[in-house]
Write an enzyme that holds these catalytic residues in place. Sequence first.
Site, PDB file in Angstrom:
ATOM      1  N   PRO A 136      21.221  49.345  68.568  1.00  0.00           N
ATOM      2  CA  PRO A 136      19.843  49.065  69.210  1.00  0.00           C
ATOM      3  C   PRO A 136      19.536  47.403  69.173  1.00  0.00           C
ATOM      4  CG  PRO A 136      19.636  50.881  67.607  1.00  0.00           C
ATOM      5  CD  PRO A 136      21.141  50.341  67.535  1.00  0.00           C
ATOM      6  N   GLY A 139      23.908  44.620  71.637  1.00  0.00           N
ATOM      7  CA  GLY A 139      24.373  45.131  72.920  1.00  0.00           C
ATOM      8  C   GLY A 139      25.247  44.348  73.493  1.00  0.00           C
ATOM      9  N   SER A 140      24.943  43.110  74.156  1.00  0.00           N
ATOM     10  CA  SER A 140      26.113  42.393  74.909  1.00  0.00           C
ATOM     11  C   SER A 140      26.672  41.637  73.770  1.00  0.00           C
ATOM     12  CB  SER A 140      25.420  41.357  75.726  1.00  0.00           C
ATOM     13  OG  SER A 140      24.972  41.993  76.871  1.00  0.00           O
ATOM     14  N   TRP A 164      23.014  54.269  72.767  1.00  0.00           N
ATOM     15  CA  TRP A 164      23.570  54.250  74.248  1.00  0.00           C
ATOM     16  C   TRP A 164      24.722  55.118  74.248  1.00  0.00           C
ATOM     17  CZ3 TRP A 164      19.720  53.160  76.909  1.00  0.00           C
ATOM     18  CH2 TRP A 164      18.944  52.133  76.963  1.00  0.00           C
ATOM     19  N   ARG A 275      22.224  62.595 113.501  1.00  0.00           N
ATOM     20  CA  ARG A 275      20.991  62.220 113.737  1.00  0.00           C
ATOM     21  C   ARG A 275      20.856  61.338 115.089  1.00  0.00           C
ATOM     22  NH1 ARG A 275      15.442  62.866 112.602  1.00  0.00           N
ATOM     23  NH2 ARG A 275      14.358  60.803 112.431  1.00  0.00           N
ATOM     24  N   GLY A 347      13.959  57.631 106.091  1.00  0.00           N
ATOM     25  CA  GLY A 347      12.980  58.290 105.314  1.00  0.00           C
ATOM     26  C   GLY A 347      13.681  59.265 104.418  1.00  0.00           C
ATOM     27  N   GLU A 370      29.674  49.369  79.603  1.00  0.00           N
ATOM     28  CA  GLU A 370      30.770  48.702  79.269  1.00  0.00           C
ATOM     29  C   GLU A 370      31.135  47.139  79.438  1.00  0.00           C
ATOM     30  OE1 GLU A 370      34.594  51.054  79.635  1.00  0.00           O
ATOM     31  OE2 GLU A 370      33.401  52.790  79.432  1.00  0.00           O
TER      32      GLU A 370
HETATM   33  C1  LIG Z   1      23.990  54.925  80.794  1.00  0.00           C
HETATM   34  C2  LIG Z   1      24.659  54.234  79.663  1.00  0.00           C
HETATM   35  C3  LIG Z   1      25.477  54.660  78.984  1.00  0.00           C
HETATM   36  C4  LIG Z   1      26.061  53.689  77.927  1.00  0.00           C
HETATM   37  N1  LIG Z   1      27.356  54.291  77.307  1.00  0.00           N
HETATM   38  C5  LIG Z   1      27.698  53.825  75.790  1.00  0.00           C
HETATM   39  C6  LIG Z   1      28.802  54.374  75.201  1.00  0.00           C
HETATM   40  O1  LIG Z   1      29.083  55.172  75.298  1.00  0.00           O
HETATM   41  N2  LIG Z   1      28.865  53.524  74.196  1.00  0.00           N
HETATM   42  C7  LIG Z   1      28.600  52.228  73.991  1.00  0.00           C
HETATM   43  O2  LIG Z   1      28.915  51.764  72.832  1.00  0.00           O
HETATM   44  N3  LIG Z   1      27.637  51.815  74.590  1.00  0.00           N
HETATM   45  C8  LIG Z   1      27.084  52.250  75.866  1.00  0.00           C
HETATM   46  N4  LIG Z   1      26.231  51.987  76.685  1.00  0.00           N
HETATM   47  C9  LIG Z   1      25.717  50.494  76.237  1.00  0.00           C
HETATM   48  C10 LIG Z   1      26.101  49.391  77.098  1.00  0.00           C
HETATM   49  O3  LIG Z   1      27.274  49.059  76.884  1.00  0.00           O
HETATM   50  C11 LIG Z   1      24.801  48.381  76.924  1.00  0.00           C
HETATM   51  O4  LIG Z   1      23.732  48.690  77.540  1.00  0.00           O
HETATM   52  C12 LIG Z   1      25.474  46.888  77.371  1.00  0.00           C
HETATM   53  O5  LIG Z   1      26.489  46.486  76.745  1.00  0.00           O
HETATM   54  C13 LIG Z   1      24.211  45.886  77.289  1.00  0.00           C
HETATM   55  O6  LIG Z   1      23.676  46.012  76.211  1.00  0.00           O
HETATM   56  P1  LIG Z   1      22.160  45.750  75.888  1.00  0.00           P
HETATM   57  O7  LIG Z   1      21.719  47.199  76.669  1.00  0.00           O
HETATM   58  O8  LIG Z   1      21.724  45.824  74.457  1.00  0.00           O
HETATM   59  O9  LIG Z   1      21.702  44.721  76.838  1.00  0.00           O
HETATM   60  P2  LIG Z   1      21.499  43.332  76.372  1.00  0.00           P
HETATM   61  O10 LIG Z   1      22.362  42.724  75.429  1.00  0.00           O
HETATM   62  O11 LIG Z   1      20.135  43.008  75.414  1.00  0.00           O
HETATM   63  O12 LIG Z   1      21.461  42.194  77.707  1.00  0.00           O
HETATM   64  C14 LIG Z   1      20.107  42.187  78.161  1.00  0.00           C
HETATM   65  C15 LIG Z   1      20.389  41.280  79.816  1.00  0.00           C
HETATM   66  O13 LIG Z   1      20.896  40.213  79.163  1.00  0.00           O
HETATM   67  C16 LIG Z   1      21.955  39.793  79.850  1.00  0.00           C
HETATM   68  N5  LIG Z   1      22.488  39.047  78.787  1.00  0.00           N
HETATM   69  C17 LIG Z   1      22.877  39.128  77.512  1.00  0.00           C
HETATM   70  N6  LIG Z   1      23.642  38.167  77.016  1.00  0.00           N
HETATM   71  C18 LIG Z   1      23.771  37.265  77.763  1.00  0.00           C
HETATM   72  C19 LIG Z   1      24.775  35.926  78.105  1.00  0.00           C
HETATM   73  N7  LIG Z   1      25.339  35.335  76.742  1.00  0.00           N
HETATM   74  N8  LIG Z   1      24.837  35.360  78.993  1.00  0.00           N
HETATM   75  C20 LIG Z   1      24.149  35.852  80.386  1.00  0.00           C
HETATM   76  N9  LIG Z   1      23.652  37.053  80.427  1.00  0.00           N
HETATM   77  C21 LIG Z   1      23.393  37.847  79.145  1.00  0.00           C
HETATM   78  C22 LIG Z   1      22.710  41.346  79.822  1.00  0.00           C
HETATM   79  O14 LIG Z   1      23.710  40.900  81.142  1.00  0.00           O
HETATM   80  C23 LIG Z   1      21.388  41.855  80.454  1.00  0.00           C
HETATM   81  O15 LIG Z   1      21.134  41.586  81.647  1.00  0.00           O
HETATM   82  C24 LIG Z   1      25.557  52.619  77.601  1.00  0.00           C
HETATM   83  C25 LIG Z   1      24.634  51.914  78.334  1.00  0.00           C
HETATM   84  C26 LIG Z   1      23.953  52.873  79.437  1.00  0.00           C
HETATM   85  C27 LIG Z   1      22.861  52.278  80.180  1.00  0.00           C
END
Ligand SMILES: Cc1cc2nc3c(=O)[nH]c(=O)nc-3n(C[C@H](O)[C@H](O)[C@H](O)COP(=O)(O)OP(=O)(O)OC[C@H]3O[C@@H](n4cnc5c(N)ncnc54)[C@H](O)[C@@H]3O)c2cc1C
Length: 390
Positions: A136, A139-140, A164, A275, A347, A370
């Site tokens: 939670p 992420g990145s 996720w 169409r 549409g 990913e």
């Molecule tokens: C449908 C779906 C399936 C998924 N399946 C998996 C899975 O099977 N296993 C798993 O482990 N994860 C999974 N994920 C998670 C996915 O890998 C993460 O959502 C992703 O890595 C981004 O993390 P976050 O959502 O926390 O976004 P955040 O990291 O909070 O990022 C928010 C925004 O800020 C940007 N950002 C963050 N840091 C930087 C930076 N340093 N420079 C520039 N921009 C930045 C990001 O690009 C994004 O636009 C899944 C996600 C989805 C939506």
Amino acid sequence: MTEYGPGPVDRRLPTDEARQLMTLVRDLAAREIAPRAAAEEAAGHFPRELFTLLSESGLLGLAYAEEFGGGGQPYEVYLQVLEELAAARLTVGLGVSVHTLSCHALAAYGTKEQRAEHLPAMLGGGLLGAYCLSEPVAGSDAASLTTRATRAGGDWVLDGTKAWTTHGGVADFYTVLARTGGAGAHGITAFLVPGDAEGLSAAPPERKMGMKGSPTAQVHFDGVRIGDARRIGEEGQGFAIALAALDSGRLGIAACAVGVAQAALNEALAYMTTRRQFGRPLADFQGLRFMLADMATQLAAGRSLYLTAARLRDEGRPFTKEAAMAKLFCTDMAMRVTTDAVQLLGGYGYTADFPAERYMREAKALQIVEGTNQIQRMVIARQLTGPEGR
Ligand SMILES: Cc1cc2nc3c(=O)[nH]c(=O)nc-3n(C[C@H](O)[C@H](O)[C@H](O)COP(=O)(O)OP(=O)(O)OC[C@H]3O[C@@H](n4cnc5c(N)ncnc54)[C@H](O)[C@@H]3O)c2cc1C
């Protein structure tokens, strides 16, 4: 087959075996996957039995060694199979890609005994995998993850929440990255956790914009106890293992994106030939013909890019930069092409009576999973210049 129109993609495949495989995949996709896609995606239904069928057909372990029940196919073949599956239904293509990702750690870093014990069931025994890296609040910046694995005698006890997780709650095994040491990337270790482990539970699936048939859920680890024999690689090696898996996984996402874009282009093309407006088929208007030409060109460029990266991988050469480029380009391309497909249907494109709007919603997810496309740019830039702040 007519001389014009979409028809099957004319693929360059390296062997007769690969050509036969492609025929089997196209037939299976047309008969078993595509006809159910729209209704089941609308209902949010996960087609678990399709994955059993794919496993029985040898399609869940294609890219892995035959010695352990895999298909022994090069990545350039596996990815083109994935593209066909994703064109029929992204939930299935992405599901196969995530399953393949979740097998990578054990296949590449497991001991001989671990591979002999687990891989045959994972690659061709009907099991479905999940990959638990994201959390939670991590992420990145995945290296900041906090799910902890603590030694307890000869065992490990896992506590924490993953976010996720594709196949969360329906997977038979989970490849889990957990903290066993201090802060940062070097304190992380990989584990293979059975889906029925005591203390493992999944939250209800997220309510997503698209791919509603693919369950994405938080997975909770509440005192989950596993033996040390389920630790993959060395203690502290987990993040490197996770990143190596993602290099290959990103190629899977690129191939899925090309599949979705191809499906959208096919849909637009078919619509434009039937169409009519102003007394002529839409396909006669030069402005729209140019849009189609751009869509087809971008698609072909995307396919070439992922195949170039795949061929590097198949030759055992570095492909991290090319995989990130392929993921970035193909998923952005799929977003553009699917958006244009909606536009070309007017549409009707905005209604659920045609699949174009579903393709557009699905393409969006691929720019995020990913490693978001911002993160891909960071990976590419690092490969070009070295790490930041030297
Ligand atoms: C449908 C779906 C399936 C998924 N399946 C998996 C899975 O099977 N296993 C798993 O482990 N994860 C999974 N994920 C998670 C996915 O890998 C993460 O959502 C992703 O890595 C981004 O993390 P976050 O959502 O926390 O976004 P955040 O990291 O909070 O990022 C928010 C925004 O800020 C940007 N950002 C963050 N840091 C930087 C930076 N340093 N420079 C520039 N921009 C930045 C990001 O690009 C994004 O636009 C899944 C996600 C989805 C939506």
